[in-house]
Scaffold this motif. Structure first.
Motif, PDB file in Angstrom:
ATOM      1  N   VAL A 150       3.405   0.259  -2.923  1.00 63.79           N
ATOM      2  CA  VAL A 150       4.455  -0.536  -2.298  1.00 63.79           C
ATOM      3  C   VAL A 150       5.435  -1.040  -3.352  1.00 63.79           C
ATOM      4  O   VAL A 150       6.662  -0.983  -3.163  1.00 63.79           O
ATOM      5  CB  VAL A 150       3.849  -1.729  -1.534  1.00 63.79           C
ATOM      6  N   ALA A 151       4.900  -1.508  -4.475  1.00 60.95           N
ATOM      7  CA  ALA A 151       5.736  -2.084  -5.529  1.00 60.95           C
ATOM      8  C   ALA A 151       6.728  -1.065  -6.082  1.00 60.95           C
ATOM      9  O   ALA A 151       7.931  -1.336  -6.161  1.00 60.95           O
ATOM     10  CB  ALA A 151       4.855  -2.626  -6.660  1.00 60.95           C
ATOM     11  N   TYR A 152       6.238   0.125  -6.449  1.00 60.42           N
ATOM     12  CA  TYR A 152       7.192   1.075  -7.033  1.00 60.42           C
ATOM     13  C   TYR A 152       8.093   1.709  -5.977  1.00 60.42           C
ATOM     14  O   TYR A 152       9.178   2.192  -6.301  1.00 60.42           O
ATOM     15  CB  TYR A 152       6.500   2.139  -7.890  1.00 60.42           C
ATOM     16  N   SER A 153       7.665   1.689  -4.730  1.00 64.41           N
ATOM     17  CA  SER A 153       8.550   2.182  -3.665  1.00 64.41           C
ATOM     18  C   SER A 153       9.717   1.220  -3.487  1.00 64.41           C
ATOM     19  O   SER A 153      10.867   1.647  -3.322  1.00 64.41           O
ATOM     20  CB  SER A 153       7.777   2.313  -2.343  1.00 64.41           C
ATOM     21  N   LEU A 154       9.421  -0.073  -3.527  1.00 67.22           N
ATOM     22  CA  LEU A 154      10.474  -1.081  -3.405  1.00 67.22           C
ATOM     23  C   LEU A 154      11.406  -1.064  -4.610  1.00 67.22           C
ATOM     24  O   LEU A 154      12.608  -1.308  -4.488  1.00 67.22           O
ATOM     25  CB  LEU A 154       9.861  -2.474  -3.243  1.00 67.22           C
ATOM     26  N   LEU A 155      10.854  -0.749  -5.779  1.00 68.92           N
ATOM     27  CA  LEU A 155      11.647  -0.735  -7.006  1.00 68.92           C
ATOM     28  C   LEU A 155      12.397   0.585  -7.200  1.00 68.92           C
ATOM     29  O   LEU A 155      13.252   0.694  -8.076  1.00 68.92           O
ATOM     30  CB  LEU A 155      10.749  -0.986  -8.224  1.00 68.92           C
ATOM     31  N   ALA A 170      -0.517   9.620  -1.903  1.00 67.51           N
ATOM     32  CA  ALA A 170      -0.142   8.281  -1.443  1.00 67.51           C
ATOM     33  C   ALA A 170       1.254   7.942  -1.955  1.00 67.51           C
ATOM     34  O   ALA A 170       2.049   7.294  -1.257  1.00 67.51           O
ATOM     35  CB  ALA A 170      -1.150   7.246  -1.937  1.00 67.51           C
ATOM     36  N   THR A 171       1.576   8.409  -3.159  1.00 69.09           N
ATOM     37  CA  THR A 171       2.905   8.191  -3.721  1.00 69.09           C
ATOM     38  C   THR A 171       3.968   8.780  -2.807  1.00 69.09           C
ATOM     39  O   THR A 171       4.949   8.114  -2.450  1.00 69.09           O
ATOM     40  CB  THR A 171       3.016   8.842  -5.109  1.00 69.09           C
ATOM     41  N   LEU A 172       3.766  10.029  -2.423  1.00 70.41           N
ATOM     42  CA  LEU A 172       4.737  10.698  -1.565  1.00 70.41           C
ATOM     43  C   LEU A 172       4.767  10.077  -0.171  1.00 70.41           C
ATOM     44  O   LEU A 172       5.827   9.976   0.453  1.00 70.41           O
ATOM     45  CB  LEU A 172       4.411  12.188  -1.474  1.00 70.41           C
ATOM     46  N   PHE A 173       3.594   9.662   0.321  1.00 67.19           N
ATOM     47  CA  PHE A 173       3.537   9.038   1.649  1.00 67.19           C
ATOM     48  C   PHE A 173       4.357   7.755   1.682  1.00 67.19           C
ATOM     49  O   PHE A 173       5.180   7.549   2.584  1.00 67.19           O
ATOM     50  CB  PHE A 173       2.086   8.737   2.033  1.00 67.19           C
ATOM     51  N   PHE A 174       4.140   6.883   0.696  1.00 67.60           N
ATOM     52  CA  PHE A 174       4.849   5.609   0.696  1.00 67.60           C
ATOM     53  C   PHE A 174       6.322   5.786   0.367  1.00 67.60           C
ATOM     54  O   PHE A 174       7.169   5.039   0.864  1.00 67.60           O
ATOM     55  CB  PHE A 174       4.187   4.632  -0.291  1.00 67.60           C
ATOM     56  N   LEU A 175       6.633   6.781  -0.445  1.00 71.65           N
ATOM     57  CA  LEU A 175       8.043   7.051  -0.736  1.00 71.65           C
ATOM     58  C   LEU A 175       8.764   7.460   0.545  1.00 71.65           C
ATOM     59  O   LEU A 175       9.847   6.948   0.848  1.00 71.65           O
ATOM     60  CB  LEU A 175       8.167   8.166  -1.779  1.00 71.65           C
ATOM     61  N   LEU A 221       2.655  -5.777   2.458  1.00 72.34           N
ATOM     62  CA  LEU A 221       1.488  -6.664   2.479  1.00 72.34           C
ATOM     63  C   LEU A 221       0.595  -6.324   3.661  1.00 72.34           C
ATOM     64  O   LEU A 221      -0.635  -6.283   3.535  1.00 72.34           O
ATOM     65  CB  LEU A 221       1.939  -8.117   2.553  1.00 72.34           C
ATOM     66  N   TYR A 222       1.221  -6.056   4.807  1.00 74.86           N
ATOM     67  CA  TYR A 222       0.442  -5.669   5.984  1.00 74.86           C
ATOM     68  C   TYR A 222      -0.320  -4.370   5.720  1.00 74.86           C
ATOM     69  O   TYR A 222      -1.508  -4.260   6.071  1.00 74.86           O
ATOM     70  CB  TYR A 222       1.348  -5.477   7.199  1.00 74.86           C
ATOM     71  N   LEU A 223       0.348  -3.388   5.131  1.00 76.08           N
ATOM     72  CA  LEU A 223      -0.289  -2.101   4.858  1.00 76.08           C
ATOM     73  C   LEU A 223      -1.498  -2.268   3.945  1.00 76.08           C
ATOM     74  O   LEU A 223      -2.522  -1.615   4.122  1.00 76.08           O
ATOM     75  CB  LEU A 223       0.724  -1.143   4.224  1.00 76.08           C
ATOM     76  N   SER A 224      -1.372  -3.169   2.965  1.00 76.76           N
ATOM     77  CA  SER A 224      -2.484  -3.431   2.053  1.00 76.76           C
ATOM     78  C   SER A 224      -3.652  -4.077   2.789  1.00 76.76           C
ATOM     79  O   SER A 224      -4.808  -3.650   2.645  1.00 76.76           O
ATOM     80  CB  SER A 224      -2.014  -4.346   0.919  1.00 76.76           C
ATOM     81  N   LEU A 225      -3.357  -5.098   3.595  1.00 77.93           N
ATOM     82  CA  LEU A 225      -4.407  -5.803   4.335  1.00 77.93           C
ATOM     83  C   LEU A 225      -5.057  -4.893   5.374  1.00 77.93           C
ATOM     84  O   LEU A 225      -6.284  -4.913   5.555  1.00 77.93           O
ATOM     85  CB  LEU A 225      -3.827  -7.039   5.011  1.00 77.93           C
ATOM     86  N   ALA A 226      -4.244  -4.086   6.055  1.00 75.79           N
ATOM     87  CA  ALA A 226      -4.773  -3.185   7.081  1.00 75.79           C
ATOM     88  C   ALA A 226      -5.668  -2.122   6.463  1.00 75.79           C
ATOM     89  O   ALA A 226      -6.718  -1.769   7.022  1.00 75.79           O
ATOM     90  CB  ALA A 226      -3.627  -2.526   7.842  1.00 75.79           C
ATOM     91  N   THR A 227      -5.260  -1.617   5.305  1.00 78.46           N
ATOM     92  CA  THR A 227      -6.070  -0.614   4.606  1.00 78.46           C
ATOM     93  C   THR A 227      -7.406  -1.211   4.181  1.00 78.46           C
ATOM     94  O   THR A 227      -8.456  -0.607   4.369  1.00 78.46           O
ATOM     95  CB  THR A 227      -5.325  -0.080   3.369  1.00 78.46           C
TER      96      THR A 227
END
Length: 209
Positions: A54-59, A129-134, A155-161
């Motif tokens: 999530v972090a590097y996708s946002l960045l 996962a990198t490509l999925f989140f991208l 945050l939701y994706l992290s908690l749900a996982t």
């Protein structure tokens, strides 16, 4: 106004997280081999690993990685090597009769930290996962969605996982389930090892598209 987008993200994530992969394999193996606490900490590690993507996708770093064959291959081979390492160790599992009595082998117990790191690294190094989140953060989520809302999605994706894999850990760490694997535990380890090795080899041979 972002509920439709959120539910779309949640549905796509549900379908993705429910698909068997390295995260599922490692949580199942840790839960069966070491018990409930280890399985839960492994699941939490996987969930926190999501925050890396999530972090590097946002960045925008994920976009750079996806466009660089060198960086993508470096991540891919590192992940493949890690999965092969875990898988080969599992393939070398010995029958219970050849192992020392449980009371004499406290070293075989997995510490919460080690379990967490195992889950975190397994998910964090997964290039799929990198490509999925991208794709999730560039195609599904509108680029005009406020950064704070996108972070909330993450945050939701992290908690749900974490929640999903905690359920997996609870299921496979039950006494009945573990007892069922007790006599043939080494064969289960070898099976999961073969799965991890297979995923690692497939990952290593995956070409960037």
């Amino acid at each position: 106004m972002y509920w439709t987008e959120f539910f779309t993200v949640a549905l796509i994530h549900l379908l993705a997280v429910a698909s068997p992969g390295p995260d599922f394999a490692i949580v199942v193996r840790e839960s069966v081999a070491f018990g409930r606490r280890t399985g839960l900490f492994t699941a939490l590690g996987v969930g926190v690993g999501i925050l890396v993507h999530v972090a590097y996708s946002l960045l925008g770093i994920g976009l750079i990685v996806s466009q660089s064959i060198v960086l993508f291959n470096a991540l891919k081979w590192l992940a493949a090597a890690y999965l092969l390492y875990i898988g080969i160790k599992a393939l070398r599992a010995r029958p219970a009769a050849e192992q020392a009595p449980l009371a004499d082998t406290p070293h075989v117990q997995r510490s919460p930290r080690a379990a967490f790191v195992t889950g975190f690294v397994t998910n964090g190094l997964n290039p799929k996962a990198t490509l999925f989140f991208l794709s999730l953060f560039t195609v599904v989520i509108n680029p005009h969605t406020p950064l704070a809302i996108q972070a909330g999605y993450g945050l939701y994706l992290s908690l749900a996982t974490a929640a999903w894999f905690c359920l997996v850990a609870l299921l496979f760490s039950q006494a009945r389930v573990r007892a069922g694997f007790a006599r043939m535990g080494h064969w289960f380890d070898r099976l999961m090892g073969a799965v991890l090795v297979g995923i690692g080899v497939k990952l290593a041979l995956t070409e960037m598209r």
